[in-house]
Design an enzyme around this catalytic site. Structure first.
Site, PDB file in Angstrom:
ATOM      1  N   ALA A 520      33.578  19.890  60.642  1.00 21.07           N
ATOM      2  CA  ALA A 520      32.095  19.637  60.291  1.00 21.07           C
ATOM      3  C   ALA A 520      31.932  20.848  59.389  1.00 21.07           C
ATOM      4  O   ALA A 520      31.993  21.676  59.407  1.00 21.07           O
ATOM      5  CB  ALA A 520      31.451  20.078  61.793  1.00 21.07           C
ATOM      6  N   LYS A 591      32.231  36.760  60.890  1.00 18.98           N
ATOM      7  CA  LYS A 591      31.668  38.237  61.390  1.00 18.98           C
ATOM      8  C   LYS A 591      30.594  38.354  62.374  1.00 18.98           C
ATOM      9  O   LYS A 591      30.370  39.182  62.807  1.00 18.98           O
ATOM     10  CB  LYS A 591      31.557  39.095  60.225  1.00 18.98           C
ATOM     11  CG  LYS A 591      32.688  39.403  59.654  1.00 18.98           C
ATOM     12  CD  LYS A 591      32.864  40.272  58.339  1.00 18.98           C
ATOM     13  CE  LYS A 591      32.326  39.582  56.957  1.00 18.98           C
ATOM     14  NZ  LYS A 591      33.503  38.672  56.597  1.00 18.98           N
ATOM     15  N   GLU A 617      41.035  38.024  63.992  1.00 17.75           N
ATOM     16  CA  GLU A 617      41.821  38.919  63.059  1.00 17.75           C
ATOM     17  C   GLU A 617      41.073  39.051  61.805  1.00 17.75           C
ATOM     18  O   GLU A 617      41.031  40.132  60.993  1.00 17.75           O
ATOM     19  CB  GLU A 617      43.038  38.668  63.073  1.00 17.75           C
ATOM     20  CG  GLU A 617      44.148  39.655  62.079  1.00 17.75           C
ATOM     21  CD  GLU A 617      44.102  41.252  62.648  1.00 17.75           C
ATOM     22  OE1 GLU A 617      43.634  41.950  62.198  1.00 17.75           O
ATOM     23  OE2 GLU A 617      45.004  41.672  63.473  1.00 17.75           O
ATOM     24  N   VAL A 620      38.195  41.224  59.751  1.00 18.42           N
ATOM     25  CA  VAL A 620      38.275  42.486  58.915  1.00 18.42           C
ATOM     26  C   VAL A 620      39.694  42.526  58.106  1.00 18.42           C
ATOM     27  O   VAL A 620      40.802  42.372  58.498  1.00 18.42           O
ATOM     28  CB  VAL A 620      38.405  43.479  59.868  1.00 18.42           C
ATOM     29  CG1 VAL A 620      38.549  44.926  58.882  1.00 18.42           C
ATOM     30  CG2 VAL A 620      37.164  43.842  60.774  1.00 18.42           C
ATOM     31  N   ALA A 622      40.949  40.366  55.979  1.00 24.60           N
ATOM     32  CA  ALA A 622      41.315  39.128  55.632  1.00 24.60           C
ATOM     33  C   ALA A 622      42.931  38.779  56.582  1.00 24.60           C
ATOM     34  O   ALA A 622      42.810  38.957  57.779  1.00 24.60           O
ATOM     35  CB  ALA A 622      41.806  38.803  54.164  1.00 24.60           C
ATOM     36  N   LEU A 624      45.236  40.933  56.624  1.00 20.17           N
ATOM     37  CA  LEU A 624      46.117  42.125  57.247  1.00 20.17           C
ATOM     38  C   LEU A 624      45.731  42.334  58.463  1.00 20.17           C
ATOM     39  O   LEU A 624      44.765  42.078  59.032  1.00 20.17           O
ATOM     40  CB  LEU A 624      45.179  43.250  56.263  1.00 20.17           C
ATOM     41  CG  LEU A 624      45.360  43.183  54.756  1.00 20.17           C
ATOM     42  CD1 LEU A 624      44.626  44.587  54.227  1.00 20.17           C
ATOM     43  CD2 LEU A 624      46.759  43.136  54.338  1.00 20.17           C
ATOM     44  N   GLY A 675      35.933  33.635  41.936  1.00 20.79           N
ATOM     45  CA  GLY A 675      35.835  33.440  43.414  1.00 20.79           C
ATOM     46  C   GLY A 675      36.042  34.504  44.077  1.00 20.79           C
ATOM     47  O   GLY A 675      36.505  34.448  45.387  1.00 20.79           O
ATOM     48  N   GLU A 678      31.045  36.424  47.341  1.00 23.84           N
ATOM     49  CA  GLU A 678      30.505  35.270  48.077  1.00 23.84           C
ATOM     50  C   GLU A 678      29.793  34.592  47.100  1.00 23.84           C
ATOM     51  O   GLU A 678      29.286  35.080  45.969  1.00 23.84           O
ATOM     52  CB  GLU A 678      29.639  35.923  48.906  1.00 23.84           C
ATOM     53  CG  GLU A 678      29.869  36.800  50.279  1.00 23.84           C
ATOM     54  CD  GLU A 678      31.027  36.042  50.956  1.00 23.84           C
ATOM     55  OE1 GLU A 678      30.699  34.884  51.466  1.00 23.84           O
ATOM     56  OE2 GLU A 678      32.133  36.416  51.568  1.00 23.84           O
ATOM     57  N   ASP A 689      28.151  42.951  54.462  1.00 22.87           N
ATOM     58  CA  ASP A 689      29.256  42.639  54.859  1.00 22.87           C
ATOM     59  C   ASP A 689      30.353  43.777  55.273  1.00 22.87           C
ATOM     60  O   ASP A 689      31.095  43.663  56.371  1.00 22.87           O
ATOM     61  CB  ASP A 689      30.019  41.778  53.650  1.00 22.87           C
ATOM     62  CG  ASP A 689      31.142  41.021  54.058  1.00 22.87           C
ATOM     63  OD1 ASP A 689      30.885  40.117  55.031  1.00 22.87           O
ATOM     64  OD2 ASP A 689      32.320  41.093  53.506  1.00 22.87           O
ATOM     65  N   LYS A 693      32.049  44.824  59.041  1.00 23.69           N
ATOM     66  CA  LYS A 693      33.377  45.054  59.493  1.00 23.69           C
ATOM     67  C   LYS A 693      33.554  46.207  60.205  1.00 23.69           C
ATOM     68  O   LYS A 693      34.526  46.393  61.044  1.00 23.69           O
ATOM     69  CB  LYS A 693      34.380  44.969  58.210  1.00 23.69           C
ATOM     70  CG  LYS A 693      34.326  43.503  57.460  1.00 23.69           C
ATOM     71  CD  LYS A 693      35.163  43.665  56.313  1.00 23.69           C
ATOM     72  CE  LYS A 693      34.939  42.134  55.475  1.00 23.69           C
ATOM     73  NZ  LYS A 693      35.626  42.045  54.191  1.00 23.69           N
TER      74      LYS A 693
END
Ligand code: ADP
Ligand code: ASP
Ligand code: MG
Length: 831
Positions: A520, A591, A617, A620, A622, A624, A675, A678, A689, A693
């Site tokens: 979606a 988030k 996970e 924060v 990505a 890791l 890229g 954002e 952002d 986190k």
């Protein structure tokens, strides 16, 4: 759950005879081609003496019963249905035996007689047991004659035995009771008159001792086959159907069911009794007494060995649970009250009352507290059963010693069956665990002392899901996850590609079947099946109704469902609690839940406390392992003192690159093009952002921060905060000087500038620019690397560091994927 076993007398075999007995079910006799196939199978058998028991042509018994009911209810439509049934039989007979009147004249006479019977029923207008019984069995009379005539036409010495001439039965509480003495004598006399080596026998039908035509109960031709195998002293019995033997579960409910190579008589009995339609429950009683080997085979794949049923076979490689079956259409009956505790004879009175009311009890369970007795009965008997109990305990109910007699319908009993279960711990746990993980509530449990069967009563609405979950739990079929993805942006699209690429391997090596069944966007939806997921975008339609998506993902037939939220949308996070409460697992890199209002956060966490998993996970660092590392520290008893880190890949990249030689705004444009930012770079530059986190990490460690508690230094000039994204990008260069100044200031002190998040020992949270010496760990990161330093009681002086690439769709998607696999493992996948 007891069965009485009427025992067939072991008759002395006729000299030189050693029949191989067969039964062909209705599915094997659907049309003329099927009859020829059957003839070829019998032809290919070893040994001169073949005894073939047949069912009616497919669907005939149902059609006959419907004809009788329609006639009784004066529905004239029976005439058309009668004509259709006649036509079908005539066409089949004509095709097999040629069109001569002699060859098929008897069929015309049969159908004329049936029409008379139906006319009589219509005049009577009430059900007449005798007439209905006689009508039900006609299909077998016809099919046996067609097959016998076919054998004769093919030059075989074949006799047709109408079972009504030989088999005498009574009707007991447990079904047909065979009068073995009379039947044996009748068979012997018949055989003396019919010496042909091939016999075709009508299944299903018999006669009462009074000489009335009757039947052995639905699916009774299996039983007929076993009875005639015993009467004729056959050396073996093969039941031919349309599956490759007995499957590990009903294939219509569990498509992954597998054929079982071997079963003991006991296992087959339990499976049959608990609803595996492939074999009639009573079939085995005559063959067990003789130790007759039984095979279940596929008419349409005669090369397949099928299932051998016999004395216990020990096969260590097999699962302790051989098969699962389910009986539907049941009700649960509970008798409850403190007055029962320690009073001997309560159970006996309860079951005595049920017996007196002719209610058959499918399953019994009583807790050792004796506070309640619960039993499962057929739904059709439920009202009668309740009434019987109320009458039996009328005094106790009046005195309040028994608080309630309750009945609830819509129940199914699922049984796990296997000789190997005996003495093996953990089987029940595995079954109950599988049901719990797919959110199926167990209403009652029973395990026989033989330990060959564990039965659980569940709501009928859950039975398919329960069967599939249990089937996977015993490694009989792959663990299946029904997946819905919300937000197929960069991360979502990368995740879809990763799942698609990993699917075959996960299925092959880990028996894990990840099925993406819904995707979606904020404006479009695709709801479908996994095989079409790759092309979802082509088939998506307008719509944003997440309720529809939820219903599709949480499909009745799939045990586990999961929604992956790759949107950056707060409205989606708003749904998590209800998804989790409904048993849908949630995985997300979004988030908004973790850093949104604490009340909602707690609601989500509470909803995930009982069953469904919530994993985040990738919110924060990505891909890791930041949150899982923190969790491991905390779960092993460590305590978080402070956290410090670079938590934005975008800001890391910008400040790693910035050395004053190229304007900051130029780098922002470059990062945007690559890229790394954002869509609106202000989302990164504002620091929100990063602050989110930090809030997520703090909350993980039990520090209840709100986003507003974080002191945030925004890199977005105040005058550009409300302008459009385009204008912001255009005018960004106006503020290059400010950043250049910060840089020069730090450089003068031998420092670098980095955007750092910090939760200090006093629980103060901040994110913003910091000047760090050249030898600081944060000064030497590469590209978009993230770094997190955990200072804990154990890692007090020398913090624990997690570092690595912390941005980009691929690594973020990999973090989400890892969460997805953890959820899969938690529901039982072996990873
Ligand atoms: P027949 O007419 O050959 O007697 P039935 O329709 O009576 O066939 O029963 C066979 C069907 O039972 C199969 O086609 C299958 O759909 C269903 N079935 C239910 N449980 C099982 C099982 N455990 N193994 C095989 N088939 C099963
Ligand atoms: N024809 C009967 C029935 O459909 C008996 C059988 O097929 O076993 O019940
Ligand atoms: Mg059958």
């Amino acid at each position: 759950m007891s069965r009485s076993a009427p025992v067939a007398p072991v008759a002395p075999p006729m000299a030189g005879e050693a029949f191989a007995a067969h039964k062909f079910g209705g599915s094997s006799l659907a049309d003329a081609a099927c009859f020829r196939r059957v003839a070829a199978i019998v032809e290919a058998q070893a040994g001169p003496c073949q005894l073939v028991v047949v069912s009616a042509m497919r669907g005939t018994t149902d059609a006959l019963i419907a004809l009788a009911n329609d006639a009784i209810d004066a529905r004239g439509s029976w005439r058309d249905d009668h004509a259709r049934l006649r036509e079908r039989h005539l066409v089949t007979a004509q095709e097999l035996l040629g069109g001569s009147a002699a060859a098929i004249g008897w069929l015309d006479a049969e159908f004329a007689r049936l029409a008379h019977l139906l006319d009589a029923l219509a005049v009577l207008g009430t059900p007449n047991r005798e007439a209905i019984d006689a009508i039900q069995g006609l299909g077998e009379v016809w099919s046996s004659r067609i097959l016998a005539d076919l054998f004769i036409a093919q030059g075989r010495a074949c006799a047709r035995l109408d079972a009504r001439e030989v088999l005498r039965i009574g009707h007991g509480e447990l079904g047909a009771v065979i009068d073995w003495d009379t039947s044996t004598a009748n068979y012997t006399a018949w055989r003396a008159q019919h010496a042909q080596p091939w016999l075709v026998v009508t299944g299903f039908v018999a006669r009462t001792r009074e000489g009335r035509d009757t039947v052995l109960g639905r699916n009774g031709s299996d039983y007929s086959a076993a009875i005639f195998a015993a009467l004729a002293d056959a050396r073996e019995l093969t039941l031919w159907g349309d599956t490759d033997g007995v499957l590990s579960a009903d294939p219509r409910l569990v498509p992954d069911a597998i054929p079982l190579a071997a079963l003991s008589y006991d296992e087959a009995c339990e499976l049959a009794y608990f609803g595996a339609k492939v074999i009639h429950p009573q079939t085995l009683t005559p063959v067990i007494a003789r130790g007759l080997p039984v095979r279940i085979r596929n008419t349409f794949r005669p090369a397949h060995a099928g299932t051998a049923i016999g004395r216990p076979a020990t096969d260590a490689a097999q699962s302790p649970v051989k098969g699962l079956s389910a009986v539907q259409g049941l009700a649960v009956l509970t008798l409850e009250g403190a007055g029962m505790i320690g009073v001997p004879g309560t159970a006996e009175r309860a079951f005595g009352a049920l017996h007196a009311a002719s209610v058959s009890v499918v399953m019994i369970s009583q807790g050792s507290s004796e506070h309640s007795i619960c039993c499962i009965v057929r739904e059709a008997d439920a009202a009668r059963a309740e009434h019987a109990l109320r009458r039996a305990f009328v005094a106790e109910l009046a005195r309040g010693e028994i608080a309630s007699v309750a009945v609830a319908g819509g129940i199914s009993v699922l049984a796990a069956v296997g000789d190997g279960m005996a003495g093996q711990p953990g089987i029940a746990a595995r079954l109950f665990g599988a049901l719990a993980r797919c959110g199926v509530n167990i209403r009652a449990i029973a395990q026989g002392a033989s330990e060959r069967n564990i039965s659980v009563a569940v709501d009928s609405a859950d039975v398919a899901r329960a069967l599939r979950a249990a089937h996977s739990a015993f490694w009989l079929s792959p663990q299946t996850l029904s997946i819905g993805l919300v937000g197929p942006g960069k991360v979502g699209a990368a995740l879809l590609a990763q799942i698609e690429a990993a699917r075959p391997r996960l299925l092959r090596d880990h028996q894990l079947d990840l099925r993406v069944r819904a995707v979606a966007t904020s404006r479009h939806q695709w709801l479908g099946e996994a095989d079409d997921a790759a092309a979802w975008a082509e088939h998506a339609h307008a719509g944003d109704d997440l309720d529809t998506l939820t219903r599709h993902v949480q499909a009745e037939h799939l045990p586990h469902s999961i929604i992956i939220d790759c949107s950056a949308n707060d409205a989606v996070a708003e749904r998590y609690a209800s998804w989790l409460a409904a048993g849908i697992h949630v995985v997300t890199p979004n988030k908004h839940a973790g850093a949104g209002p604490q009340a909602r956060w707690r609601q989500i966490r509470n909803a995930s406390a009982n069953g469904a998993r919530f994993r985040y996970e990738a919110t924060v660092g990505a891909g890791l392992p930041v949150i899982s590392t923190l969790r491991d520290l905390l779960d092993t008893g460590d305590e978080l003192l402070a956290v410090e880190g670079i938590l934005s890949g975008t800001l890391a990249w910008l400040f790693n690159r910035y050395d004053g030689s190229v304007p900051f705004s130029t780098l922002v444009h470059e990062a945007h093009a690559l890229g790394y930012t954002e869509p609106d770079p202000r989302d990164d530059l504002s620091g929100t952002d990063v602050a989110r986190k930090l809030v997520i990490l703090a909350r993980e460690a039990g520090v209840g921060l709100e986003l507003g508690d974080v002191a945030v230094e925004s890199l977005v000039p105040a005058s550009l905060r409300t302008s459009s994204a385009e204008e912001f990008m255009r005018r960004l260069s106006e503020f290059d000087a400010a950043i250049a100044e910060r840089h020069a200031h730090a450089q003068a002190k031998g420092c670098v500038v980095r955007y750092v998040a910090k939760l200090d020992r006093e629980r103060r949270a901040s994110v913003g620019l910091a000047e760090l010496p050249h030898d600081h760990a944060f000064a030497h990161l590469r590209l978009t690397d993230n770094i997190v330093q955990f200072s804990t009681r154990r890692y007090r002086d020398n913090p624990l560091v997690v570092q690595g690439p912390g941005a980009g769709p691929e690594v973020t998607a990999a973090g989400v994927f890892a969460d997805l696999l953890r959820v899969a493992a938690s529901v039982g996948a072996r990873l």
